[in-house]
Each structure stands twice: as structure tokens, then as C-alpha cells.
Design a protein around this motif. Structure first.
Motif, PDB file in Angstrom:
ATOM      1  N   SER A  78       7.006 -10.303   2.905  1.00 26.05           N
ATOM      2  CA  SER A  78       5.881 -10.527   3.811  1.00 26.05           C
ATOM      3  C   SER A  78       5.619 -12.011   3.974  1.00 26.05           C
ATOM      4  O   SER A  78       5.986 -12.826   3.125  1.00 26.05           O
ATOM      5  CB  SER A  78       4.602  -9.861   3.278  1.00 26.05           C
ATOM      6  OG  SER A  78       4.656  -8.456   3.360  1.00 26.05           O
ATOM      7  N   ARG A 103       0.915  -6.439  10.222  1.00 30.72           N
ATOM      8  CA  ARG A 103       0.209  -5.610   9.257  1.00 30.72           C
ATOM      9  C   ARG A 103      -1.302  -5.793   9.386  1.00 30.72           C
ATOM     10  O   ARG A 103      -2.036  -4.842   9.433  1.00 30.72           O
ATOM     11  CB  ARG A 103       0.662  -5.954   7.832  1.00 30.72           C
ATOM     12  CG  ARG A 103       2.164  -5.774   7.574  1.00 30.72           C
ATOM     13  CD  ARG A 103       2.488  -4.367   7.074  1.00 30.72           C
ATOM     14  NE  ARG A 103       2.348  -3.339   8.076  1.00 30.72           N
ATOM     15  CZ  ARG A 103       3.319  -2.964   8.918  1.00 30.72           C
ATOM     16  NH1 ARG A 103       4.497  -3.539   8.876  1.00 30.72           N
ATOM     17  NH2 ARG A 103       3.105  -1.997   9.798  1.00 30.72           N
ATOM     18  N   TRP A 130      -0.921 -11.538   8.402  1.00 29.58           N
ATOM     19  CA  TRP A 130       0.021 -10.866   7.516  1.00 29.58           C
ATOM     20  C   TRP A 130       1.006 -10.084   8.371  1.00 29.58           C
ATOM     21  O   TRP A 130       0.637  -9.153   9.074  1.00 29.58           O
ATOM     22  CB  TRP A 130      -0.706  -9.945   6.549  1.00 29.58           C
ATOM     23  CG  TRP A 130       0.217  -9.046   5.744  1.00 29.58           C
ATOM     24  CD1 TRP A 130       1.518  -9.287   5.408  1.00 29.58           C
ATOM     25  CD2 TRP A 130      -0.120  -7.777   5.181  1.00 29.58           C
ATOM     26  NE1 TRP A 130       2.028  -8.243   4.667  1.00 29.58           N
ATOM     27  CE2 TRP A 130       1.051  -7.306   4.508  1.00 29.58           C
ATOM     28  CE3 TRP A 130      -1.280  -7.000   5.159  1.00 29.58           C
ATOM     29  CZ2 TRP A 130       1.066  -6.080   3.838  1.00 29.58           C
ATOM     30  CZ3 TRP A 130      -1.253  -5.781   4.488  1.00 29.58           C
ATOM     31  CH2 TRP A 130      -0.091  -5.334   3.838  1.00 29.58           C
ATOM     32  N   TYR A 140       2.001  -4.247  -1.136  1.00 23.18           N
ATOM     33  CA  TYR A 140       0.561  -4.498  -1.151  1.00 23.18           C
ATOM     34  C   TYR A 140       0.000  -3.726  -2.344  1.00 23.18           C
ATOM     35  O   TYR A 140      -0.007  -2.489  -2.346  1.00 23.18           O
ATOM     36  CB  TYR A 140      -0.131  -4.076   0.132  1.00 23.18           C
ATOM     37  CG  TYR A 140      -1.608  -4.432   0.110  1.00 23.18           C
ATOM     38  CD1 TYR A 140      -2.016  -5.758   0.214  1.00 23.18           C
ATOM     39  CD2 TYR A 140      -2.589  -3.454  -0.069  1.00 23.18           C
ATOM     40  CE1 TYR A 140      -3.352  -6.105   0.147  1.00 23.18           C
ATOM     41  CE2 TYR A 140      -3.926  -3.786  -0.128  1.00 23.18           C
ATOM     42  CZ  TYR A 140      -4.312  -5.111  -0.016  1.00 23.18           C
ATOM     43  OH  TYR A 140      -5.642  -5.450  -0.098  1.00 23.18           O
ATOM     44  N   THR A 142      -2.741  -2.468  -3.911  1.00 23.47           N
ATOM     45  CA  THR A 142      -4.142  -2.129  -3.637  1.00 23.47           C
ATOM     46  C   THR A 142      -5.023  -2.198  -4.874  1.00 23.47           C
ATOM     47  O   THR A 142      -6.113  -2.796  -4.852  1.00 23.47           O
ATOM     48  CB  THR A 142      -4.227  -0.716  -3.036  1.00 23.47           C
ATOM     49  OG1 THR A 142      -3.475  -0.669  -1.822  1.00 23.47           O
ATOM     50  CG2 THR A 142      -5.667  -0.321  -2.760  1.00 23.47           C
ATOM     51  N   ALA A 216      -2.045  -9.439  -4.728  1.00 23.53           N
ATOM     52  CA  ALA A 216      -1.955  -8.403  -3.702  1.00 23.53           C
ATOM     53  C   ALA A 216      -0.543  -8.250  -3.152  1.00 23.53           C
ATOM     54  O   ALA A 216      -0.073  -7.131  -2.902  1.00 23.53           O
ATOM     55  CB  ALA A 216      -2.930  -8.697  -2.561  1.00 23.53           C
ATOM     56  N   TYR A 217       0.166  -9.362  -2.958  1.00 25.87           N
ATOM     57  CA  TYR A 217       1.395  -9.332  -2.160  1.00 25.87           C
ATOM     58  C   TYR A 217       2.682  -9.609  -2.930  1.00 25.87           C
ATOM     59  O   TYR A 217       3.765  -9.494  -2.356  1.00 25.87           O
ATOM     60  CB  TYR A 217       1.263 -10.332  -1.005  1.00 25.87           C
ATOM     61  CG  TYR A 217       0.198  -9.952  -0.010  1.00 25.87           C
ATOM     62  CD1 TYR A 217       0.431  -8.967   0.930  1.00 25.87           C
ATOM     63  CD2 TYR A 217      -1.056 -10.562  -0.023  1.00 25.87           C
ATOM     64  CE1 TYR A 217      -0.548  -8.598   1.847  1.00 25.87           C
ATOM     65  CE2 TYR A 217      -2.041 -10.205   0.880  1.00 25.87           C
ATOM     66  CZ  TYR A 217      -1.782  -9.226   1.819  1.00 25.87           C
ATOM     67  OH  TYR A 217      -2.750  -8.861   2.717  1.00 25.87           O
TER      68      TYR A 217
END
Length: 283
Positions: A78, A103, A130, A140, A142, A216-217
């Protein structure tokens, strides 16, 4: 500790990303996450003219940069690209054109913004895009970036709703907190509270925000550690690398590459990184 040192690569490069990114592409390099805060073209003084381009040149340069970044993403990677509301729509369109997959438009919102004019609303946010390389697979995490519920009352009773099949289903609050939305609330580095973190860089972002973005990523290994390789082609004062090292000091294994044009900011970035790495070695 020895395994950790061998697993992590750190590469702080003084150079022009507009020249280096195509070289990385030709070498076949790939990154799991590109997290960057490039010049917004608002005439900020970074020590060069990179933030003061004619509009047509800014868009053409941005197109070339985004295409290179797209080519450098791993298959499930990403890109997070900070911008400003003046131009973010242009950058979003360019990302679509390069074949990346949208996204979300995220918002970094801060409550301590200000306005120099009463003819305009007070500035309170900066957007960041994103996009993912794949339309099927991306990272991702969550549960890693949940936030507290706004009201404790919500934790006391279940909520009933009907699902797509018309069935009555009970929803109970997650004890880890609410799912994060697309508005990320972190204050700017203003005031005495952030005096130790703040540098002379004119657009430095908060470490806490970037740590949360990495959580998160970034991909994770089977043991739950953040891993993979992160690229920031416009490292500035080093916040992306610093955030990686903050997590690495907690036992994660994120490799990173940071490119910065100005030696002044490279030196500041290196000092910030060295402090964290040295503190960890002393433990």
C-alpha cells in the motif's frame, strides 16, 4: 537481540528521490508500504525549490513520482501519501491513472490548528490517500489501532440489528475498543508539550501518528510482529524512520529506506534515529 539486528535493514540516503526511485524500479526492489509526506507545493522553505513549482510542473513531477512508487509496491503493498486540500484531488486522479486501487481518503485532524485570516475557516486537517497495489489483497490491521469508545454506556448493553438475511443478530462492543475510522486525531507539534520532539523542519509530522499508521498498514509475521520494508522517498526530519525504530525497540522487525535531498534534514533524522537505536542497545 542478535537476530533482531540481522533481520532489520536501515538505509538513510542523502539524494534526490526523483533520480533514485527509477533506479530502485530498474533494480527490481519492492516495498510493503510507502509512507510519505512529499512537498505540498505551498512555497515552504525546505532549503531548495521543491515546494515552489509551477502547477503544470508540480503535476507532472507528481505523476512521475507516483508511477515509480506504484512500480515499487509489493503485490499486496500500500501507499499512504500525505497532501493538502488544494491539490489532493489531482493526486488522487493520478493514482487511479497509474492503476493503483483506491482504498480510502484519510484525514489527519488536529485540534490545535490556526488561521492567519478571518476570511477563511481555521485549518484543522490534512488529508492523506491510501491506495493499494492489488484490488484483492492488502494489509490493514484493524484490531491493532482500535480507539476508546466515546461513551462507556455503550459497553453495558448489546445492540440488536438485522443482517442481510433478515436474521436478528446481537452486537456487543469489542472490549479492545471501537474500530478506528478514517479520521486520525493527533495534535500538531506545537507548544511546550512537544518541545523535545519538534525540530526545525517546517512540516514535521507527529511520531505518534506515524507509529499508529505503521501499526495499521505494516504486514505481520506469525508471531504478531510488524515486519516488511517501508519506504519514505521524502524523509524530511526522519519521522517515518523514527516511528519504525520506536516499534523495533518494542521487538518488531521493520526494515526501512528513507531518502532526503537536504543534508541538513538528513543530519537531524540521523540524530533522532540514533537516539532510539542507542537507547535500545543499552537495555
Amino acid at each position: 537481540q542478535g537476530h533482531k539486528e540481522m533481520s532489520i535493514s536501515r538505509d538513510l540516503i542523502t539524494g534526490d528521490s526523483d533520480q533514485l526511485l527509477p533506479m530502485f524500479v530498474s533494480e527490481g526492489r519492492k516495498f510493503d508500504l510507502i509512507l510519505t509526506d512529499p512537498p505540498y507545493n505551498l512555497n515552504k522553505d525546505f532549503g531548495n525549490a521543491s515546494d515552489s513549482l509551477p502547477m503544470t510542473e508540480f503535476l507532472e513531477v507528481s505523476r512521475t513520482r507516483i508511477q515509480s512508487c506504484s512500480d515499487l509496491l509489493a503485490s499486496d503493498g500500500s501507499i499512504l501519501w500525505f497532501g493538502i486540500h488544494h491539490y489532493i484531488g489531482f493526486l488522487q486522479a493520478i493514482m487511479y491513472e497509474t492503476g493503483l486501487h483506491y482504498r480510502r481518503m484519510n484525514i489527519w485532524r488536529y485540534n490545535n490548528g490556526f488561521s492567519r485570516s478571518k476570511r477563511l475557516p481555521r485549518g484543522e486537517y490534512e488529508p492523506f490517500l491510501w491506495f493499494s497495489k492489488s484490488d484483492k489483497r492488502w494489509t490493514y490491521n484493524t484490531d491493532d489501532v482500535r480507539i476508546p469508545y466515546k461513551s462507556e454506556e455503550r459497553l453495558k448493553n448489546p445492540v440488536w440489528y438485522r443482517n442481510s438475511r433478515g436474521e436478528r443478530v446481537k452486537w456487543t462492543p469489542d472490549p479492545r475498543g471501537a474500530m478506528r475510522g478514517d479520521i486520525w486525531e493527533f495534535p500538531t507539534l506545537a507548544g511546550k508539550r512537544f518541545a523535545d520532539e519538534r525540530t526545525e523542519h517546517p512540516t514535521q509530522k507527529p511520531e505518534a501518528l506515524f507509529v499508529e499508521l505503521l501499526k495499521a498498514y505494516c504486514p505481520k509475521d506469525p508471531d504478531g510482529r510488524y515486519v516488511g520494508t517501508v519506504l519514505d522517498p521524502f524523509l524530511g526530519s526522519g519521522t517515518t524512520a523514527v516511528a519504525c525504530e520506536i516499534l523495533n525497540s518494542e521487538g518488531h522487525e521493520i526494515s526501512w529506506v528513507g531518502i532526503e535531498l537536504e543534508e541538513r534534514w538528513v543530519q537531524i533524522a540521523q540524530e533522532r534515529i540514533d537516539r532510539i537505536v542507542q537507547d535500545q542497545r543499552l537495555l
